[in-house]
Design a protein around this motif. Structure first.
Motif, PDB file in Angstrom:
ATOM      1  N   ASP A 175       0.846  -1.193   0.000  1.00 15.08           N
ATOM      2  CA  ASP A 175       0.000   0.000   0.000  1.00 15.08           C
ATOM      3  C   ASP A 175       0.886   1.249   0.000  1.00 15.08           C
ATOM      4  O   ASP A 175       1.170   1.823   1.050  1.00 15.08           O
ATOM      5  N   VAL A 204       0.335   4.335  -1.180  1.00 12.93           N
ATOM      6  CA  VAL A 204      -0.351   5.566  -0.742  1.00 12.93           C
ATOM      7  C   VAL A 204      -0.477   5.577   0.783  1.00 12.93           C
ATOM      8  O   VAL A 204      -0.222   6.599   1.436  1.00 12.93           O
ATOM      9  N   GLY A 205      -0.848   4.447   1.366  1.00 11.82           N
ATOM     10  CA  GLY A 205      -0.963   4.359   2.818  1.00 11.82           C
ATOM     11  C   GLY A 205       0.371   4.622   3.503  1.00 11.82           C
ATOM     12  O   GLY A 205       0.435   5.316   4.529  1.00 11.82           O
ATOM     13  N   ARG A 246      -8.900   7.038   6.635  1.00  7.87           N
ATOM     14  CA  ARG A 246      -9.973   6.968   5.628  1.00  7.87           C
ATOM     15  C   ARG A 246      -9.532   6.110   4.439  1.00  7.87           C
ATOM     16  O   ARG A 246     -10.312   5.322   3.897  1.00  7.87           O
ATOM     17  N   TRP A 247      -8.282   6.259   4.047  1.00  2.77           N
ATOM     18  CA  TRP A 247      -7.732   5.471   2.944  1.00  2.77           C
ATOM     19  C   TRP A 247      -7.735   3.980   3.293  1.00  2.77           C
ATOM     20  O   TRP A 247      -8.080   3.138   2.457  1.00  2.77           O
ATOM     21  N   ARG A 275      -9.659   1.021   1.316  1.00  2.00           N
ATOM     22  CA  ARG A 275      -8.960  -0.154   0.787  1.00  2.00           C
ATOM     23  C   ARG A 275      -9.639  -1.449   1.259  1.00  2.00           C
ATOM     24  O   ARG A 275      -9.804  -2.390   0.485  1.00  2.00           O
ATOM     25  N   PRO A 298      -4.726  -3.166   2.991  1.00  2.00           N
ATOM     26  CA  PRO A 298      -4.203  -1.860   3.416  1.00  2.00           C
ATOM     27  C   PRO A 298      -2.847  -2.020   4.096  1.00  2.00           C
ATOM     28  O   PRO A 298      -2.405  -3.138   4.385  1.00  2.00           O
TER      29      PRO A 298
END
Length: 467
Positions: A208, A210-211, A252-253, A257, A264
């Motif tokens: 992940d 972006v996470g 929130r992400w 996911r 995630p």
């Protein structure tokens, strides 16, 4: 007298456990040592590199922060590319960073070597330490002993950092302390060759990205906000607000996911266990207090009292001794007292130590007045390190040990960086007795918050023994 097969098997098993545990515990030791040994080099480094106490504080805090920000992604990469491989790669990056720091001509190169490369190396090598311990020590009792040994080495590394770092700095140079780290890293790499990774790498595991970026950015912004407190109140508020918003965006992400069926960075179930959450708060607070006190006392002794690196390190022997005593007794304490009681007692003793340190050291020119308070702080922190880790790790099943190990180490390292940032922010404008006292009071109040979290932990049965 002939040796029975059972006795031979038992000796062979103990030898095997020691071979497994030695590189893992030594890796944890050197990372904890690196986090605290620079506190006694503040004056030497700032003079040699023509920088300020604030500049050296930035390097220390940045090292701890890089660790905290990248520890969770490091745990995921361990599963993807293999725990042993990540351990070796992390050690190699760390060693390069240590050698670069030893040769640093200025603060910028020191930050590159120590803060960034050593920080990245630590974030890659520490999650495998905890995951391999979980996988290789399958029995509950042996795993508890293994975690106890590793946490003892973590505490001992942090506590002996000032003494050993001060000795090396005074005897040779602050640069030699980084060479020492590189030598230990080489030893760990050699010892790690015999380690066996019981799980095959999972190269198909989704990472992940972006996470990872959101979590790291949020943590960095929050700590930068604390560091900005002494310069600009508005900047501090802005950084803290943006950091909080980025972390909220991270959660929130993660939810998005999970709803989409993707993996995630961290599963939300890690944050739904009340016992684990309270345990994480106690871990964060313990390291915040330990590193905060180390920075406050070391800066005060060197900048205000004019102590040398070795003189400062000798004074810290009291906290090292206290931590050794309570860490070595961790297994025996666990058999007689529930984990909640040990953690609460640890916080109580640590806060009392801060009070004694403040009362006795105020204005007195004698070095020994620091000893009783530092001894109590070492005893208190050592008493609660292992039970706090056990509370968190035992809250989740086998399949989540990798994730919770990464989260646990990240939270602890974030505590170290926040502690250094808070202490440095209070001291940086004037490291005299007023700010010194204020910093200790702030750390004591935070410690009382940790005590409150420990009091909310559930009661657990104490193992019964017959005989």
């Amino acid at each position: 007298m002939a040796t029975t097969p059972d006795a031979a098997d038992s000796r062979s098993s103990r030898s095997r456990r020691r071979r497994i545990l030695a590189p893992l515990a030594l890796a944890q030791f050197i990372c904890s040592f690196a986090g605290s040994n620079m506190t006694v080099m503040i004056q030497d480094i700032s003079e040699d590199l023509d920088t300020t106490v604030q500049g050296v504080q930035t390097a220390i805090t940045a090292f701890l922060l890089v660790m905290a920000a990248l520890m969770i992604p490091g745990g995921i990469l361990s599963d993807r590319y293999g725990r042993k491989r990540c351990l070796i790669v992390g050690l190699a990056i760390y060693g390069v960073g240590a050698l670069l720091s030893a040769a640093a001509p200025g603060l910028g190169v020191l930050i590159l070597g120590n803060s960034i490369l050593e920080g990245i190396g630590t974030a890659l090598l520490i999650p495998p330490v905890y995951i391999l311990t979980t996988l290789l020590f399958t029995e509950v009792a042996s795993r508890a002993r293994a975690f106890g040994a590793i946490m003892a080495m973590a505490g001992i590394g942090a506590a002996t950092g000032p003494l050993l770092g001060g000795f090396i700095t005074s005897a040779v140079s602050w640069r030699a302390a980084f060479v020492f780290q590189a030598v230990v890293v080489v030893i760990v790499i050699l010892l790690s060759r015999s380690l066996h990774d019981p799980l095959a790498p999972d190269p198909e595991r989704d990472f992940d990205t972006v996470g990872a970026i959101l979590s790291a950015s949020g943590l960095v912004l929050v700590v930068l906000g604390i560091l900005a407190a002494d310069d600009n109140g508005w900047l501090m508020a802005a950084l803290l607000l943006v950091g909080a918003l980025v972390l909220a965006g991270f959660f929130r992400w993660v939810h998005a996911r999970e709803r989409a069926g993707a993996q995630p960075l961290l599963p939300t179930e890690l944050f739904r266990d009340r016992t684990s959450n309270l345990g994480l708060i106690t871990q964060h607070t313990q390291w915040l207090m330990l590193m905060g006190v180390s920075f406050v006392v070391a800066a005060y002794l060197q900048v205000v009292r004019g102590y040398s690196a070795i003189g400062t390190g000798v004074i810290f022997t009291a906290s090292t001794l206290g931590l050794l005593i309570s860490s070595l007794g961790a297994e025996r304490f666990a058999k007689r007292h529930e984990q909640r009681t040990l953690i609460m007692t640890g916080f109580g003793v640590t806060v009392a130590g801060l009070g004694v340190l403040l009362a006795m050291a105020h204005g007195s020119p004698r070095a020994w007045v620091f000893t009783p308070g530092l001894l109590l702080i070492g005893l208190g922190v050592g008493l609660m390190l292992t039970p706090s880790v056990n509370v968190v790790q035992s809250s989740f099943p086998e399949d989540l040990q990798g994730e919770i190990s990464g989260l646990s180490r990240s939270v602890s390292n974030l505590g170290s960086s926040v502690g250094t940032a808070i202490a440095g922010t209070i001291l940086v404008t004037d490291p005299g007795i007023g700010p010194y006292a204020a910093a200790l009071v702030v750390l004591a109040v935070i410690g009382l918050g940790g005590l409150g979290a420990a009091a909310l932990l559930p009661h657990t049965p104490v193992p019964t023994h017959h005989g």
